[in-house]
Design a protein around this motif. Structure first.
Motif, PDB file in Angstrom:
ATOM      1  N   ALA A 279      46.928  76.200  55.338  1.00 50.29           N
ATOM      2  CA  ALA A 279      47.778  75.467  56.290  1.00 50.29           C
ATOM      3  C   ALA A 279      48.067  74.063  55.769  1.00 50.29           C
ATOM      4  O   ALA A 279      49.208  73.589  55.811  1.00 50.29           O
TER       5      ALA A 279
ATOM      6  N   TYR B 181      51.726  72.567  54.740  1.00 52.43           N
ATOM      7  CA  TYR B 181      52.318  71.387  55.380  1.00 52.43           C
ATOM      8  C   TYR B 181      52.546  70.225  54.402  1.00 52.43           C
ATOM      9  O   TYR B 181      53.519  69.481  54.531  1.00 52.43           O
TER      10      TYR B 181
ATOM     11  N   ASP C 228      55.863  75.700  55.278  1.00 56.52           N
ATOM     12  CA  ASP C 228      55.596  75.247  56.646  1.00 56.52           C
ATOM     13  C   ASP C 228      55.346  76.432  57.575  1.00 56.52           C
ATOM     14  O   ASP C 228      54.449  76.392  58.426  1.00 56.52           O
ATOM     15  N   ASN C 229      56.138  77.481  57.425  1.00 56.88           N
ATOM     16  CA  ASN C 229      55.958  78.671  58.254  1.00 56.88           C
ATOM     17  C   ASN C 229      54.589  79.293  58.041  1.00 56.88           C
ATOM     18  O   ASN C 229      53.903  79.674  58.997  1.00 56.88           O
TER      19      ASN C 229
ATOM     20  N   ASN D  96      51.974  77.181  59.696  1.00 60.43           N
ATOM     21  CA  ASN D  96      51.924  77.374  61.153  1.00 60.43           C
ATOM     22  C   ASN D  96      51.120  78.611  61.524  1.00 60.43           C
ATOM     23  O   ASN D  96      50.279  78.576  62.430  1.00 60.43           O
TER      24      ASN D  96
ATOM     25  N   ALA E 264      47.422  77.993  60.831  1.00 61.74           N
ATOM     26  CA  ALA E 264      46.830  77.043  61.781  1.00 61.74           C
ATOM     27  C   ALA E 264      46.474  77.742  63.090  1.00 61.74           C
ATOM     28  O   ALA E 264      45.395  77.526  63.656  1.00 61.74           O
ATOM     29  N   VAL E 265      47.362  78.585  63.582  1.00 66.51           N
ATOM     30  CA  VAL E 265      47.081  79.352  64.802  1.00 66.51           C
ATOM     31  C   VAL E 265      45.877  80.270  64.572  1.00 66.51           C
ATOM     32  O   VAL E 265      44.988  80.388  65.430  1.00 66.51           O
TER      33      VAL E 265
ATOM     34  N   TYR F  85      57.615  85.926  64.630  1.00 66.14           N
ATOM     35  CA  TYR F  85      56.599  84.871  64.669  1.00 66.14           C
ATOM     36  C   TYR F  85      55.452  85.222  65.612  1.00 66.14           C
ATOM     37  O   TYR F  85      54.288  84.961  65.312  1.00 66.14           O
TER      38      TYR F  85
ATOM     39  N   ASN G 158      51.613  86.119  64.035  1.00 67.22           N
ATOM     40  CA  ASN G 158      50.500  85.276  64.475  1.00 67.22           C
ATOM     41  C   ASN G 158      49.381  86.103  65.098  1.00 67.22           C
ATOM     42  O   ASN G 158      48.201  85.902  64.800  1.00 67.22           O
TER      43      ASN G 158
END
Length: 487
Positions: A185, A189, A317-318, A321, A324-325, A377, A381
């Motif tokens: 992550a 980022y 970035d995707n 994300n 991170a979740v 998405y 996730n």
């Protein structure tokens, strides 16, 4: 009878040595039955510091190798990326047993601090790599000198009373899993900051020349803070001879024979390779680790691959994300839910259940690439959270078996052996995963398992083998000795 009772109580009372750090820890455990937040925090920070650099490069490695201009075709980039990912594990495989032996001789704390220093130096230099071979060498050196995970795994069981060891090792595996998730992550980022944050990082600046340095720098700064905090890390290794003297006497009294001491002393010279409860758990751990690191590499490379090759066309970035979740979900599960489920099912039964569930889940991944928009998405996730929860649950159960299969005087070497074997497998994982993904993307029109269906099927073959070996008669659990049952 009264005299015999008093003698028994006297023998069963642990003898503590005044200047021994291990005795101080044992005494604190005896006087305090609850789990201290400080110990959990220490484990969390040190393991996180070590695991963050392992996978932080995965989201941007594809673009980094592309910038090195070493791959002749776009399909070859994943293969070269796999070699960079494998270099770390190859270095660690060559030195983990040595670090474990040194930790048994000089203590857990010195090895932990040396490992953190290696993160600060070589992870920083990796971010400054200007060629493919410089990147490979920095990763190899980082793996060779970062030998703290084996001793820290031993530490995680030694710092707590037996009834809390599951939480200690769950914290270890949670931090390990979180590092493998938050690391990518951060990489997603913070890589290529000039393109993502032009108002903060101007073009033609230092950050433009080294577009992958910021993630490495961030992790190294965190490592410096952890190194300072480790000054106050308690040492769990005993520095005096005959640490099990009172236990030996108690066992002799229980059995009623002086020969028990002799048997116990002979057992202290046990060859780790002949300890089947240890070796069987290490073999399964290696297979699951091979599956896990290959999955981590494949997931990031697959996610950023173009749609025409069966990927998701995600940006870094995707990917950041999604991971991170996943990291948040893993933290909640391991600290709040896992200990209760472990007590209800037992570590191995729970690991078997999660291993079986992970197989159909992973085979769904190629179909996710057909989705788009918000549906894509949401699904990616949810699936990513579930997949990582299932894997970390298996690894935590195997950690418990490994640490309970040996006594403290062999625990560093045993965990070093475990890390060596695991690192060998994990050195194969990224290279194999990258190569197989490259191959699968070249067979999009195959009549069986076309495109990425093949790479996820092969991942399932490895994972399924690991699950199969978790059942008896292969996987063995150490039975408690009379003295351990007595205590």
């Amino acid at each position: 009878m009264e005299e015999e009772k008093n003698l028994r109580q006297s023998l069963l009372k642990k003898r503590y040595y005044e200047n021994c750090p291990g005795c101080k820890v044992d005494k604190a455990k005896e006087l305090k039955t609850d789990v201290t937040i400080r110990n959990l925090f220490n484990i969390w920070m040190v393991v996180l510091c070590s695991s963050l650099p392992i996978s932080s490069l995965f989201p941007y490695l594809y673009f980094m190798v592309q910038d090195f201009h070493i791959a002749k075709r776009e399909e070859d980039i994943s293969g070269y990326a796999g070699y960079v990912g494998s270099a770390f594990m190859l270095g660690r495989a060559l030195t983990s047993i040595l670090w474990g032996i040194v930790a048994d001789r000089f203590g857990r704390k010195p090895i932990v601090m040396i490992g953190i220093v290696s993160v600060i130096i070589f992870n920083t230099l990796f971010g400054l790599s200007t060629s493919f071979w410089m990147a490979v060498i920095m990763r190899f050196l980082l793996g060779s000198l970062n030998g703290l995970l084996g001793p820290m795994k031993a530490y995680s069981s030694e710092i707590f009373r037996e009834e809390h060891q599951a939480l200690g090792l769950s914290t270890f595996s949670a931090a390990w899993g979180i590092g493998l998730i938050i690391g990518p992550a951060l990489g997603g980022y913070l890589a290529q900051p000039v393109e993502k944050y032009p108002h903060l990082f101007p073009k033609d600046s230092f950050w433009d020349k080294f577009p992958y340095f910021l993630p490495s720098l961030t992790i190294s700064v965190f490592a410096i803070a952890v190194l300072i905090a480790c000054i106050w890390l308690p040492e769990t290794l005993h520095n005096h001879p005959h640490t099990d003297e009172s236990i030996d006497d108690a066992e002799a009294l229980e059995i009623g024979s002086g020969g028990a001491n002799k048997d116990k002393n002979i057992q202290k010279d046990e060859n780790l390779f002949l300890n089947w409860p240890l070796m069987s758990s290490i073999i399964v751990y290696c297979i699951i680790s091979l599956h896990d690191i290959a999955y981590q590499e494949v997931f990031s490379l697959w996610a950023v691959s173009p749609r025409r090759l069966g990927g998701l066309s995600f940006t870094t970035d995707n990917v950041g994300n999604v991971l991170a979740v996943t990291g948040v979900g893993l933290i909640i599960f391991q600290l709040a839910i896992y200990p209760s489920l472990e007590r209800a099912f037992g570590p191995i039964r729970f690991a078997r259940i999660t291993g079986v569930l992970s197989i159909p889940l992973l085979q769904c991944y190629p179909f996710i690439a057909t989705l788009s928009g918000i549906t894509l998405y949401v699904v990616i996730n949810v699936v990513s959270v579930l997949k990582n929860l299932l894997t970390v649950t298996i690894i935590t159960g195997l950690f418990l078996l490994q640490n309970r299969a040996v006594e403290q005087y062999q625990r560093g070497a045993a965990n070093g052996l475990s890390m060596t074997a695991m690192s060998v497998c994990k050195s194969i994982g990224p290279a194999a995963g990258g190569a197989i993904l490259t191959w699968s993307q070249k067979r999009l029109d195959a009549s069986y398992l076309p495109g990425t269906h093949m790479v996820f099927f092969l991942l399932n073959v490895v994972g399924g083998l690991g699950v199969l070996l978790m059942f008896t008669p292969f996987l063995s659990v150490k039975k408690k000795t009379p003295s351990e049952q007595l205590h």
